[in-house]
Design a protein around this motif. Structure first.
Motif, PDB file in Angstrom:
ATOM      1  N   ARG A 137      44.382  35.762  39.982  1.00  0.00           N
ATOM      2  CA  ARG A 137      43.263  35.431  39.731  1.00  0.00           C
ATOM      3  C   ARG A 137      42.504  34.127  41.222  1.00  0.00           C
ATOM      4  O   ARG A 137      41.855  34.225  41.475  1.00  0.00           O
ATOM      5  N   LEU A 138      43.455  33.708  41.707  1.00  0.00           N
ATOM      6  CA  LEU A 138      43.877  32.498  42.332  1.00  0.00           C
ATOM      7  C   LEU A 138      42.807  33.125  43.950  1.00  0.00           C
ATOM      8  O   LEU A 138      41.941  32.598  44.799  1.00  0.00           O
ATOM      9  N   GLY A 139      44.070  34.458  44.170  1.00  0.00           N
ATOM     10  CA  GLY A 139      43.840  34.721  45.650  1.00  0.00           C
ATOM     11  C   GLY A 139      45.166  34.267  46.501  1.00  0.00           C
ATOM     12  O   GLY A 139      45.479  34.189  47.540  1.00  0.00           O
ATOM     13  N   ARG A 188      38.019  35.681  33.209  1.00  0.00           N
ATOM     14  CA  ARG A 188      39.094  35.091  33.231  1.00  0.00           C
ATOM     15  C   ARG A 188      38.834  34.094  33.794  1.00  0.00           C
ATOM     16  O   ARG A 188      38.975  33.106  34.313  1.00  0.00           O
ATOM     17  N   GLU A 189      39.604  33.126  32.844  1.00  0.00           N
ATOM     18  CA  GLU A 189      38.907  31.240  33.052  1.00  0.00           C
ATOM     19  C   GLU A 189      40.866  31.143  33.151  1.00  0.00           C
ATOM     20  O   GLU A 189      41.542  31.485  32.588  1.00  0.00           O
ATOM     21  N   PRO A 190      40.879  29.317  34.054  1.00  0.00           N
ATOM     22  CA  PRO A 190      41.894  28.954  34.717  1.00  0.00           C
ATOM     23  C   PRO A 190      42.693  28.935  33.550  1.00  0.00           C
ATOM     24  O   PRO A 190      42.806  28.966  32.117  1.00  0.00           O
ATOM     25  N   PHE A 244      39.638  40.134  46.798  1.00  0.00           N
ATOM     26  CA  PHE A 244      38.813  40.583  45.960  1.00  0.00           C
ATOM     27  C   PHE A 244      38.856  40.588  44.457  1.00  0.00           C
ATOM     28  O   PHE A 244      38.440  40.683  43.609  1.00  0.00           O
ATOM     29  N   THR A 245      40.478  41.418  44.608  1.00  0.00           N
ATOM     30  CA  THR A 245      41.053  41.316  43.150  1.00  0.00           C
ATOM     31  C   THR A 245      41.021  39.699  42.713  1.00  0.00           C
ATOM     32  O   THR A 245      40.575  39.716  41.288  1.00  0.00           O
ATOM     33  N   ALA A 246      41.229  38.536  43.708  1.00  0.00           N
ATOM     34  CA  ALA A 246      40.787  37.812  42.912  1.00  0.00           C
ATOM     35  C   ALA A 246      39.400  36.932  42.231  1.00  0.00           C
ATOM     36  O   ALA A 246      38.856  36.178  40.969  1.00  0.00           O
ATOM     37  N   ARG A 247      38.710  37.779  43.312  1.00  0.00           N
ATOM     38  CA  ARG A 247      37.532  37.803  42.635  1.00  0.00           C
ATOM     39  C   ARG A 247      36.621  37.953  41.847  1.00  0.00           C
ATOM     40  O   ARG A 247      36.087  37.917  40.830  1.00  0.00           O
ATOM     41  N   ALA A 248      37.305  39.231  41.431  1.00  0.00           N
ATOM     42  CA  ALA A 248      37.190  40.534  40.439  1.00  0.00           C
ATOM     43  C   ALA A 248      37.597  39.558  38.693  1.00  0.00           C
ATOM     44  O   ALA A 248      37.287  38.964  37.603  1.00  0.00           O
ATOM     45  N   ALA A 255      37.605  50.119  32.367  1.00  0.00           N
ATOM     46  CA  ALA A 255      37.271  50.809  33.325  1.00  0.00           C
ATOM     47  C   ALA A 255      37.016  50.290  34.720  1.00  0.00           C
ATOM     48  O   ALA A 255      37.964  51.005  36.032  1.00  0.00           O
ATOM     49  N   GLU A 256      36.827  49.260  34.711  1.00  0.00           N
ATOM     50  CA  GLU A 256      35.935  48.801  36.155  1.00  0.00           C
ATOM     51  C   GLU A 256      37.486  48.048  36.686  1.00  0.00           C
ATOM     52  O   GLU A 256      38.100  48.178  37.608  1.00  0.00           O
ATOM     53  N   VAL A 257      38.037  47.979  36.325  1.00  0.00           N
ATOM     54  CA  VAL A 257      39.719  46.795  36.373  1.00  0.00           C
ATOM     55  C   VAL A 257      40.336  47.689  36.181  1.00  0.00           C
ATOM     56  O   VAL A 257      41.273  47.825  37.944  1.00  0.00           O
TER      57      VAL A 257
END
Length: 370
Positions: free
Chosen positions: A203-205, A358-360, A349-353, A12-14
């Motif tokens: 994931r990185l932005g 998610r790991e690299p 914001f998406t990257a920080r979440a 739900a959060e994502v």
């Protein structure tokens, strides 16, 4: 075989992340006198809401100059600090694109050289330029009287088909990557590895630039991406049938995805006059929405520009033309500055979440694409 690290689980959060950016907009406060001449009004608006320019070919152009001083002024190029200030440019994406034919290790090495050149140029012009990676840093640079320099777009070949190199380029400052010209982002669309590259970018932005990408790549990117996408050099195909311009159905999808189409000021893509450029902006605003339209000077890219838009100092002429057509100040503020800031904020914001969940990725192209 390494585990494929797929997209974020649909918690739900994502799933609710985009809604955080859909609050009721603040009331816009006009900054110009409606009784003034359009050009005077344009300058007043741009003083408050400067241009965030989506594409500059300056790094490659500077490679061929034996000496230059961008703070004093440089007649050999279309862009220097005096003209950026005259044009009220507050932020500029510096392209790291390379000439065709470079791939593999050569493309990686040449991109690293471009990054090094850009950082050297910015370091040698501290009174006019400042490197930035986020929306906050671009605003800080503007508030300090500097032009914020954002690194990218770079070509996808710069990755050398390696997610580790993508992370290294991000660490060096890369913020935009063009998804075209490689086996995993081709006419056939994104492969499994291509989708994994996009997830790692989110994931990185690192923003995805889709100008020049195939329609299959565009549609799959819009379906997979968790962050907004850019078209750094695309206009309306309905008005001018250039291959990099977008058909209306894609513009509608882009607006729904809250992405950004940055209209290039080039005679080839938009037409020979400032009125032609304004026609494209009118059309994109009507089809995709005011929050999905931006500007891309495309200066110093070896391309002819429309009349009255010869260099980076000419943005007030374009804004004046839009004022004559009845554009509201609020929409102009989005066009010049607000939309790019929103995309940068959402990407960050998406990257920080995503980094919390998610790991690299350790995926390899040979494992996913065979």
């Amino acid at each position: 075989m390494a585990d494929l690290q797929d997209e974020l689980p649909p918690t739900a959060e994502v799933g609710e992340l985009p809604r955080l950016f859909e609050a009721v907009p603040e009331l816009y406060t006009p900054v110009s006198d409606p009784d003034s001449e359009p050009l005077d009004r344009a300058r007043a608006i741009l003083a408050a809401h400067p241009v965030a320019d989506g594409y500059s070919g300056l790094p490659w152009a500077l490679r061929h100059l034996p000496w230059f001083d961008l703070e004093v002024g440089e007649s050999a190029v279309d862009t220097d600090v005096p003209r950026l200030r005259e044009g009220h440019v507050g932020a500029l994406m510096w392209s790291l694109h390379l000439p065709e034919g470079l791939d593999g290790d050569r493309a990686v090495g040449a991109t690293l050289e471009q990054l090094d050149l850009v950082k050297t140029v910015v370091r040698n012009h501290p009174e006019g330029l400042r490197l930035a990676c986020t929306a906050g840093q671009t605003t800080d640079a503007r508030n300090c009287g500097r032009v914020a320099v954002l690194l990218g777009p770079a070509g996808a070949a710069a990755l050398g088909d390696s997610l580790g190199i993508l992370r290294s380029l991000h660490t060096l400052g890369l913020r935009v990557l063009t998804l075209s010209g490689v086996s995993w982002a081709s006419e056939a669309g994104l492969t499994r590895f291509g989708e994994e590259v996009l997830r790692e970018m989110n994931r990185l932005g690192v923003l995805a630039d889709l100008s020049g990408a195939s329609e299959a790549t565009v549609r799959r990117t819009l379906a997979v991406a968790k962050a907004p996408v850019l078209f750094t050099r695309s206009a309306a195909r309905a008005l001018r049938p250039h291959p990099a311009n977008l058909p209306d159905d894609l513009l509608v999808e882009l607006g729904a995805a809250r992405g950004l189409c940055m209209v290039p000021l080039t005679a080839e893509q938009t037409g020979p006059t400032v009125r032609d450029v304004a026609d494209h902006l009118d059309h994109l605003r009507a089809v995709a929405g005011a929050e999905s339209v931006g500007l891309s000077g495309t200066y110093d890219a070896g391309i002819a520009h429309p009349q009255e838009l010869d260099d980076a100092a000419c943005y007030p002429h374009l804004v004046a033309e839009l004022l004559r057509r009845g554009w509201e100040e609020a929409d102009l503020a989005l066009l010049t500055w607000g939309n790019v800031q929103r995309v940068l904020r959402e990407s960050d914001f998406t990257a920080r979440a995503a980094q919390l969940r998610r790991e690299p990725s350790t995926a390899k192209i040979g494992e996913l694409d065979g």
